[in-house]
Design a protein around this motif. Structure first.
Motif, PDB file in Angstrom:
ATOM      1  N   THR A  10      39.669  49.316  34.923  1.00 16.18           N
ATOM      2  CA  THR A  10      38.854  49.841  36.380  1.00 16.18           C
ATOM      3  C   THR A  10      39.988  51.236  36.927  1.00 16.18           C
ATOM      4  OG1 THR A  10      40.193  48.056  37.511  1.00 16.18           O
ATOM      5  CG2 THR A  10      37.886  47.634  37.045  1.00 16.18           C
ATOM      6  N   ALA A  20      37.625  52.887  44.570  1.00 20.34           N
ATOM      7  CA  ALA A  20      36.458  51.904  44.836  1.00 20.34           C
ATOM      8  C   ALA A  20      36.652  51.004  43.603  1.00 20.34           C
ATOM      9  CB  ALA A  20      35.204  52.558  44.643  1.00 20.34           C
ATOM     10  N   GLN A  21      36.661  51.377  42.157  1.00 19.75           N
ATOM     11  CA  GLN A  21      36.926  50.495  40.937  1.00 19.75           C
ATOM     12  C   GLN A  21      38.130  49.428  41.181  1.00 19.75           C
ATOM     13  OE1 GLN A  21      36.308  52.333  37.287  1.00 19.75           O
ATOM     14  NE2 GLN A  21      34.603  53.809  38.285  1.00 19.75           N
ATOM     15  N   VAL A  24      37.524  46.865  43.815  1.00 18.71           N
ATOM     16  CA  VAL A  24      36.664  45.746  43.554  1.00 18.71           C
ATOM     17  C   VAL A  24      37.178  44.963  42.208  1.00 18.71           C
ATOM     18  CG1 VAL A  24      34.229  45.477  42.153  1.00 18.71           C
ATOM     19  CG2 VAL A  24      34.584  47.350  44.008  1.00 18.71           C
ATOM     20  N   HIS A  28      37.848  40.943  42.304  1.00 21.06           N
ATOM     21  CA  HIS A  28      37.323  40.095  41.207  1.00 21.06           C
ATOM     22  C   HIS A  28      38.496  39.333  40.938  1.00 21.06           C
ATOM     23  CE1 HIS A  28      34.248  39.057  38.222  1.00 21.06           C
ATOM     24  NE2 HIS A  28      35.300  39.171  37.309  1.00 21.06           N
ATOM     25  N   ALA A  78      31.671  36.417  45.838  1.00 22.47           N
ATOM     26  CA  ALA A  78      32.558  37.593  45.630  1.00 22.47           C
ATOM     27  C   ALA A  78      32.369  37.757  44.003  1.00 22.47           C
ATOM     28  CB  ALA A  78      33.956  37.356  45.979  1.00 22.47           C
ATOM     29  N   THR A  82      31.050  41.392  42.542  1.00 20.61           N
ATOM     30  CA  THR A  82      32.107  42.424  41.802  1.00 20.61           C
ATOM     31  C   THR A  82      31.978  42.516  40.261  1.00 20.61           C
ATOM     32  OG1 THR A  82      33.571  40.690  41.935  1.00 20.61           O
ATOM     33  CG2 THR A  82      33.831  42.030  43.604  1.00 20.61           C
ATOM     34  N   TYR A  85      28.989  44.981  39.590  1.00 18.15           N
ATOM     35  CA  TYR A  85      29.623  46.217  39.696  1.00 18.15           C
ATOM     36  C   TYR A  85      30.480  46.674  38.580  1.00 18.15           C
ATOM     37  CZ  TYR A  85      32.045  50.222  41.473  1.00 18.15           C
ATOM     38  OH  TYR A  85      32.720  51.489  41.784  1.00 18.15           O
ATOM     39  N   ASN A  86      31.401  45.718  38.200  1.00 21.33           N
ATOM     40  CA  ASN A  86      32.285  46.102  36.895  1.00 21.33           C
ATOM     41  C   ASN A  86      31.260  46.163  35.744  1.00 21.33           C
ATOM     42  OD1 ASN A  86      34.612  45.937  38.384  1.00 21.33           O
ATOM     43  ND2 ASN A  86      35.084  43.755  38.073  1.00 21.33           N
TER      44      ASN A  86
END
Length: 206
Positions: A10, A20-21, A24, A28, A78, A82, A85-86
């Protein structure tokens, strides 16, 4: 634990996306540590309380289970958000998911996560209410409930360990988005055919 996001995939983004990455990814990792890291201590506590299954031990087990359940629900929520998104950032689609080593590792991780969440749901929705009821009105069923609950939590911990081993391997594997996928199936989605069929394209859009 959250700082490990600075050394993972990330952190390889550029510009504002890296913030952002990394954020997140850190959330995670933290949620993973809170949930999976708490399973083994909870299993040990439940096992110790089961040795007596007296009113005091049942009350302790009941309170610990209630508090951990709340923590686990927040952590799992969560993790799902997350993780999605990842997956979008590091995988990006079906071909990389099925046609790269990173994608297949992610699928294996999900295959362990699903039964883990299912067992956690049984603990939350079925065994925890029974334990709370038994703690308020002690009965001979208290020991049986504690045994089953502690066994389920131990299985959760083992599945969680398997997930962590897979994640460790994913950390040294190139992200699927940056690898040319090798499609393993005989057929594949090809949306370009819609360019030659206006009626088909209109039907899909509808």
């Amino acid at each position: 634990l959250a700082s490990l996001a600075l050394a993972g995939h990330t952190a390889a983004a550029e510009g504002a996306a890296v913030i952002a990455q990394v954020a997140v990814g850190a959330l995670h990792l933290f949620a993973t540590g809170v949930w999976l890291g708490g399973l083994l201590p909870l299993a040990i506590l439940l096992r110790q309380d089961d040795r007596k299954a007296a009113p005091l031990e049942l009350a302790v087990a009941s309170r610990a289970t209630r508090r951990f359940s709340l923590l686990a629900v927040v952590s799992v929520a969560a993790l799902i958000l997350t993780g999605a998104y990842n997956a979008w950032v590091l995988v990006g689609g079906f071909p990389p998911l099925f046609g790269t080593e990173y994608g297949r590792l992610l699928l294996l991780k999900i295959s362990l996560l699903l039964p883990l969440v299912a067992i956690a749901a049984v603990n939350l929705l079925k065994l925890k209410p029974k334990l709370i009821e038994t703690a308020s009105m002690p009965s001979k069923d208290g020991s049986a409930i504690l045994k089953r609950l502690s066994r389920n939590v131990a299985v959760e911990a083992l599945l969680g360990l398997g997930i962590l081993l897979i994640v460790g391997h994913m950390g040294i594997t190139p992200p699927a988005r940056h690898v040319q996928p090798d499609w393993p199936f005989a057929s594949r989605w090809d949306w370009t055919v819609l360019e030659n069929g206006p009626k088909a394209r209109a039907g899909v859009q509808r």
